[in-house]
Write a protein that holds these residues in place. Structure first.
Motif, mmCIF file in Angstrom:
data_model
loop_
_atom_site.group_PDB
_atom_site.id
_atom_site.type_symbol
_atom_site.label_atom_id
_atom_site.label_comp_id
_atom_site.label_asym_id
_atom_site.label_seq_id
_atom_site.Cartn_x
_atom_site.Cartn_y
_atom_site.Cartn_z
ATOM 1 N N VAL A 202 0.827 -1.207 0.000
ATOM 2 C CA VAL A 202 0.000 0.000 0.000
ATOM 3 C C VAL A 202 0.861 1.256 0.000
ATOM 4 C CG1 VAL A 202 -1.708 1.302 1.321
ATOM 5 C CG2 VAL A 202 -1.934 -1.165 1.083
ATOM 6 N N ILE A 203 1.934 1.280 0.750
ATOM 7 C CA ILE A 203 2.747 2.499 0.845
ATOM 8 C C ILE A 203 3.941 2.480 -0.107
ATOM 9 C CG2 ILE A 203 2.058 2.872 3.229
ATOM 10 C CD1 ILE A 203 4.725 1.797 4.120
ATOM 11 N N GLY A 204 3.980 1.546 -1.043
ATOM 12 C CA GLY A 204 4.939 1.626 -2.127
ATOM 13 C C GLY A 204 6.227 0.874 -1.966
ATOM 14 N N ILE A 205 6.395 0.105 -0.893
ATOM 15 C CA ILE A 205 7.668 -0.592 -0.698
ATOM 16 C C ILE A 205 7.822 -1.708 -1.725
ATOM 17 C CG2 ILE A 205 9.071 -1.913 0.916
ATOM 18 C CD1 ILE A 205 7.740 -0.459 3.153
ATOM 19 N N SER A 206 6.757 -2.433 -2.005
ATOM 20 C CA SER A 206 6.834 -3.504 -2.993
ATOM 21 C C SER A 206 7.173 -2.946 -4.368
ATOM 22 C CB SER A 206 5.507 -4.268 -3.040
ATOM 23 O OG SER A 206 5.245 -4.898 -1.812
ATOM 24 N N ALA A 207 6.544 -1.828 -4.740
ATOM 25 C CA ALA A 207 6.838 -1.222 -6.042
ATOM 26 C C ALA A 207 8.283 -0.736 -6.100
ATOM 27 C CB ALA A 207 5.877 -0.068 -6.304
ATOM 28 N N VAL A 256 -1.936 8.903 9.162
ATOM 29 C CA VAL A 256 -2.468 7.920 8.233
ATOM 30 C C VAL A 256 -2.625 8.517 6.839
ATOM 31 C CG1 VAL A 256 -4.455 6.448 7.730
ATOM 32 C CG2 VAL A 256 -3.621 6.668 10.070
ATOM 33 N N VAL A 257 -3.170 9.731 6.765
ATOM 34 C CA VAL A 257 -3.394 10.363 5.470
ATOM 35 C C VAL A 257 -2.060 10.588 4.760
ATOM 36 C CG1 VAL A 257 -4.308 12.401 4.318
ATOM 37 C CG2 VAL A 257 -5.527 11.430 6.264
ATOM 38 N N THR A 258 -1.069 11.112 5.472
ATOM 39 C CA THR A 258 0.237 11.343 4.863
ATOM 40 C C THR A 258 0.859 10.025 4.406
ATOM 41 O OG1 THR A 258 0.517 13.209 6.365
ATOM 42 C CG2 THR A 258 2.479 12.423 5.225
ATOM 43 N N LEU A 259 0.658 8.970 5.182
ATOM 44 C CA LEU A 259 1.211 7.661 4.820
ATOM 45 C C LEU A 259 0.619 7.164 3.508
ATOM 46 C CD1 LEU A 259 3.072 5.385 6.037
ATOM 47 C CD2 LEU A 259 0.967 4.377 6.888
ATOM 48 N N ILE A 260 -0.698 7.237 3.374
ATOM 49 C CA ILE A 260 -1.350 6.752 2.161
ATOM 50 C C ILE A 260 -0.985 7.623 0.963
ATOM 51 C CG2 ILE A 260 -3.580 6.341 1.058
ATOM 52 C CD1 ILE A 260 -4.681 5.579 3.755
ATOM 53 N N LEU A 261 -0.982 8.937 1.135
ATOM 54 C CA LEU A 261 -0.626 9.822 0.021
ATOM 55 C C LEU A 261 0.827 9.621 -0.411
ATOM 56 C CD1 LEU A 261 -2.432 13.116 1.105
ATOM 57 C CD2 LEU A 261 -3.158 11.437 -0.598
ATOM 58 N N THR A 262 1.697 9.393 0.550
ATOM 59 C CA THR A 262 3.090 9.103 0.197
ATOM 60 C C THR A 262 3.192 7.800 -0.583
ATOM 61 O OG1 THR A 262 3.810 10.246 2.211
ATOM 62 C CG2 THR A 262 5.413 8.823 1.123
ATOM 63 N N GLY A 263 2.419 6.798 -0.169
ATOM 64 C CA GLY A 263 2.411 5.543 -0.908
ATOM 65 C C GLY A 263 1.904 5.700 -2.333
ATOM 66 N N ILE A 264 0.883 6.546 -2.521
ATOM 67 C CA ILE A 264 0.379 6.798 -3.877
ATOM 68 C C ILE A 264 1.467 7.438 -4.734
ATOM 69 C CG2 ILE A 264 -1.283 8.159 -5.205
ATOM 70 C CD1 ILE A 264 -3.246 7.790 -2.904
#
Length: 447
Positions: A202-207, A256-264
């Motif tokens: 979700v937060i982009g580590i896999s990508a 939480v919001v910053t985490l999700i937006l950073t992942g996007i």
């Protein structure tokens, strides 16, 4: 006339009495009934304290302690038994039990869950090893395994042995390793960031880890042999997780919001890099890059299992050691510091473990999302948020989920095979949507 002084400190002196008046007092005390502690009203006792008239509140002696209450009559004491009380006539009357004010502590489900997950994992592994386009009976699978480890049994025919040991078992073992890595990494991420929406995908580590693996494929890097792709994915995953951690921190906490937006943002940037590598890659490399984007275990081999095994075992061995500190961190950063936890060092260490586990999974299976999000939440609903069970339990649950998913991916649409990452996203996305709305409803909004 003689004068007797009271012994109580700070009390007024009583009035004088004559010896004749004092004599009946002594005689009255000598003839008093057992248990009587005073004399006739209006007279003084041996301590010189005036007694109260009838109906007055009970007095205290010179030590300040209240007088001892009269004991029950012998008959009542004789007829009272446990669970009964005597009535006015001395007959025992049953007393209803008083409910306990403190409820019994709930029994932990950790051991039954662990045993259940382990048994289900073994069963699914055996079924997955035997079921497919070339069916192998379960008894033949066990017989071949016993023959290989020297415990008797009989080998299969040449085709059966080749399918079982060169195709099925490497894939099953790889599914268990990748699922355990993703499940454990998800539990650690949620504990480190302190919110239920954290997950490597979700937060982009896999990508980010996939970018490192795709770059090594596109540029034809092979400086470490079988370890080249794994090391490249690890470096890229480590850089990604550090970036997400730095950008999602605000005011000493993770929002939480910053985490999700950073992942996007990280996912979008990683997708752009992967597209750029595809532009410069040839046809054979494009096929491999597509494998990373969709996620699959179709290219599982024993060398890949051996390449990812040390990273997975190291991460799974280190992660449970931080379970107690994660429980303390769940109380908040300030209480955790007061209890002796170095919060920043803990987070950096666990971020490295998460990067190691995620890089190991992505290096051999590509991008597989939502496993680390779904499994820890299911276990929390069943056994609570304690990390002592949650961390190893998430590893077992992740391995079980991915083994079932891989079995479904290669059998649902026979003879074709569905990409494993696509299948997990189809089932994980609705769960993530439900979790997002549930969390928002509990917090009363994000603002």
């Amino acid at each position: 006339m003689t004068t007797r002084h009271g012994t109580g400190r700070g009390r007024p002196e009583p009035e004088a009495v004559s010896p004749a008046d004092a004599a009946p007092d002594t005689a009255g005390m000598a003839g008093a009934a057992p248990g009587a502690t005073g004399t006739a009203p209006g007279t003084t006792g041996t301590t010189g304290t005036a007694l109260e008239p009838p109906g007055a509140p009970r007095a205290e002696d010179h030590t300040g302690a209240p007088e001892r209450a009269a004991t029950p009559p012998p008959a009542a004491r004789a007829t009272a038994t446990p669970g009964t009380t005597p009535d006015a006539s001395g007959q025992p009357v049953p007393v209803p039990p008083v409910p306990s004010a403190t409820p019994a502590a709930p029994r932990s489900r950790a051991w039954p869950l662990t045993a259940g997950l382990t048994a289900a994992l073994l069963l699914i592994a055996l079924v997955s090893a035997g079921y497919g386009a070339y069916d192998i009976p379960l008894g033949d699978v066990l017989s071949s395994v016993r023959h290989r480890i020297g415990l008797g049994g009989q080998p299969l025919d040449r085709v059966g042995e080749s399918v079982l040991w060169n195709v099925r078992l490497p894939r099953v073992v790889l599914a268990l390793l990748v699922g355990a890595s993703l499940g454990c990494a998800g539990a650690l991420m949620q504990g480190v960031f302190g919110n239920p929406l954290a997950e490597p995908g979700v937060i982009g580590i896999s990508a980010g880890a996939a970018v490192g693996a795709v770059a090594s494929i596109a540029f034809g890097l092979s400086f470490l042999g079988n370890w080249t792709v794994t090391v490249s994915a690890f470096i890229a995953g480590l850089a990604t997780v550090l970036l997400v951690y730095a950008l999602s921190r605000s005011g000493g906490r993770t929002e939480v919001v910053t985490l999700i937006l950073t992942g996007i943002a990280v996912n979008a940037f990683a997708g752009a890099l992967i597209g750029l590598f595809i532009f410069f890659a040839d046809n054979a490399q494009i096929t491999q890059i597509t494998f990373w984007q969709l996620g699959s275990l179709s290219q599982a081999t024993w060398p890949k299992v051996l390449a990812v095994l040390p990273c997975t075992l190291l991460g799974l061995a280190i992660a449970p050691l931080y379970a107690r500190k994660l429980d303390l961190l769940a109380l908040g950063e300030r209480p955790a510091r007061h209890l002796g936890v170095d919060v920043e060092r803990l987070r950096i260490a666990l971020i490295l473990v998460v990067a190691l586990l995620t890089a190991a999974a992505v290096a051999v299976a590509g991008i597989i999302t939502f496993v680390g999000l779904l499994v820890p939440h299911l276990l929390r609903m069943v056994n609570g948020p304690g990390h002592r069970f949650l961390v190893p339990g998430s590893a077992l649950g992740g391995a079980l989920v991915l083994a079932v998913g891989d079995l479904a991916a290669r059998t649902v649409a026979e003879p074709a095979e569905l990409p494993l990452g696509v299948l997990t996203a189809l089932f994980g996305s609705p769960f993530f949507f439900w979790l997002l709305r549930r969390t928002r409803r509990q917090q009363g909004g994000w603002a």
